[in-house]
Design a protein around this motif. Structure first.
Motif, PDB file in Angstrom:
ATOM      1  N   PHE A  37       2.880  18.537   5.535  1.00  0.00           N
ATOM      2  CA  PHE A  37       3.036  19.988   5.457  1.00  0.00           C
ATOM      3  C   PHE A  37       4.469  20.420   5.728  1.00  0.00           C
ATOM      4  O   PHE A  37       4.710  21.508   6.251  1.00  0.00           O
ATOM      5  N   ASN A  39       6.646  21.665   3.850  1.00  0.00           N
ATOM      6  CA  ASN A  39       6.982  22.960   3.248  1.00  0.00           C
ATOM      7  C   ASN A  39       6.441  24.141   4.040  1.00  0.00           C
ATOM      8  O   ASN A  39       6.884  25.273   3.846  1.00  0.00           O
ATOM      9  N   SER A  40       5.470  23.915   4.921  1.00  0.00           N
ATOM     10  CA  SER A  40       4.919  24.975   5.768  1.00  0.00           C
ATOM     11  C   SER A  40       5.679  25.120   7.083  1.00  0.00           C
ATOM     12  O   SER A  40       5.445  26.059   7.824  1.00  0.00           O
ATOM     13  N   HIS A  81      -3.708  28.596  10.698  1.00  0.00           N
ATOM     14  CA  HIS A  81      -2.979  29.578   9.892  1.00  0.00           C
ATOM     15  C   HIS A  81      -2.097  30.442  10.787  1.00  0.00           C
ATOM     16  O   HIS A  81      -2.576  30.982  11.787  1.00  0.00           O
ATOM     17  N   LEU A 114       5.328  26.758  12.408  1.00  0.00           N
ATOM     18  CA  LEU A 114       4.848  27.181  11.093  1.00  0.00           C
ATOM     19  C   LEU A 114       5.595  28.425  10.644  1.00  0.00           C
ATOM     20  O   LEU A 114       5.770  29.362  11.413  1.00  0.00           O
ATOM     21  N   LYS A 115       5.984  28.430   9.390  1.00  0.00           N
ATOM     22  CA  LYS A 115       6.587  29.625   8.800  1.00  0.00           C
ATOM     23  C   LYS A 115       5.550  30.750   8.802  1.00  0.00           C
ATOM     24  O   LYS A 115       4.347  30.494   8.846  1.00  0.00           O
ATOM     25  N   SER A 118       2.038  30.646   6.806  1.00  0.00           N
ATOM     26  CA  SER A 118       1.814  29.273   6.343  1.00  0.00           C
ATOM     27  C   SER A 118       0.651  28.633   7.108  1.00  0.00           C
ATOM     28  O   SER A 118       0.154  29.172   8.091  1.00  0.00           O
ATOM     29  N   THR A 119       0.246  27.471   6.622  1.00  0.00           N
ATOM     30  CA  THR A 119      -0.926  26.777   7.156  1.00  0.00           C
ATOM     31  C   THR A 119      -0.658  25.280   7.243  1.00  0.00           C
ATOM     32  O   THR A 119       0.061  24.731   6.414  1.00  0.00           O
ATOM     33  N   VAL A 120      -1.257  24.633   8.243  1.00  0.00           N
ATOM     34  CA  VAL A 120      -1.324  23.168   8.297  1.00  0.00           C
ATOM     35  C   VAL A 120      -2.781  22.779   8.451  1.00  0.00           C
ATOM     36  O   VAL A 120      -3.597  23.570   8.946  1.00  0.00           O
TER      37      VAL A 120
END
Length: 180
Positions: A37, A39-40, A81, A114-115, A118-120
């Motif tokens: 993740f 990109n998150s 989230h 986390l941005k 965004s989600t992981v």
């Protein structure tokens, strides 16, 4: 023109998920949240983390059915989230525990941020029944200031014979209760 109902699409996707070979459905290992993740994620804030909390998420890697004569195994996907549109959410711990409260796996080597929005996710394969009927996740989070409370939930998918089941378990914020 072909008319496909949403329920049929869901069943088709569910059948694909359930047919994954055990080797492809292995549980994620620690560190894979950072890798899968990227990109998150963003940089962990350098300022002090003034807000914090924790979520407890009950999950079920196995469920007894038919008066305990039959067991259904489930894959589990935990999703965390960031509900804030402006502030990074720092995840300090994502830990998976079994029915007896023993740590099964820890999914973060160090805190990650986390941005906004965004989600992981963390995935537990259907073949991985280490958690048992009373498994749970604990997610510890923090932020450098005021932030929308995160949304943490788990999706369980599995089946027995021709019956397929999917259900969600929502995370519950942990708060101390008792003496004032």
């Amino acid at each position: 023109m072909c008319h496909i109902r949403a329920g049929h699409i869901f069943l088709a996707l569910l059948a694909c998920l359930l047919s994954l070979p055990p080797g492809e459905a292995a549980a994620q290992s620690a560190g894979s949240v950072q890798q899968n993740f990227a990109n998150s994620l963003t940089s962990v804030p350098s300022e002090p983390l003034a807000a914090s909390g924790a979520f407890y998420v009950p999950v079920y890697s196995s469920v007894a059915m038919s008066q305990g004569k039959l067991r259904a195994d489930f894959s589990v996907t935990l999703s965390v989230h960031n509900a804030s549109d402006t502030t990074p959410l720092v995840l300090k711990r994502i830990a998976y525990f079994d029915t007896s409260g023993r740590l099964v796996e820890s999914y973060l080597k160090s805190p990650v941020a986390l941005k906004p929005f965004s989600t992981v996710e963390v995935s537990i394969a259907m073949a991985d029944t280490r958690g048992g009927t009373g498994a749970n996740f604990v997610v510890d989070w923090a932020a450098s200031g005021e932030i929308a409370e995160p949304v943490v939930e788990a999706l369980m998918v599995g089946g027995v014979g021709a019956g397929h089941y999917a259900f969600i378990s929502q995370g519950r914020p942990t708060r101390l209760v008792g003496k004032n």
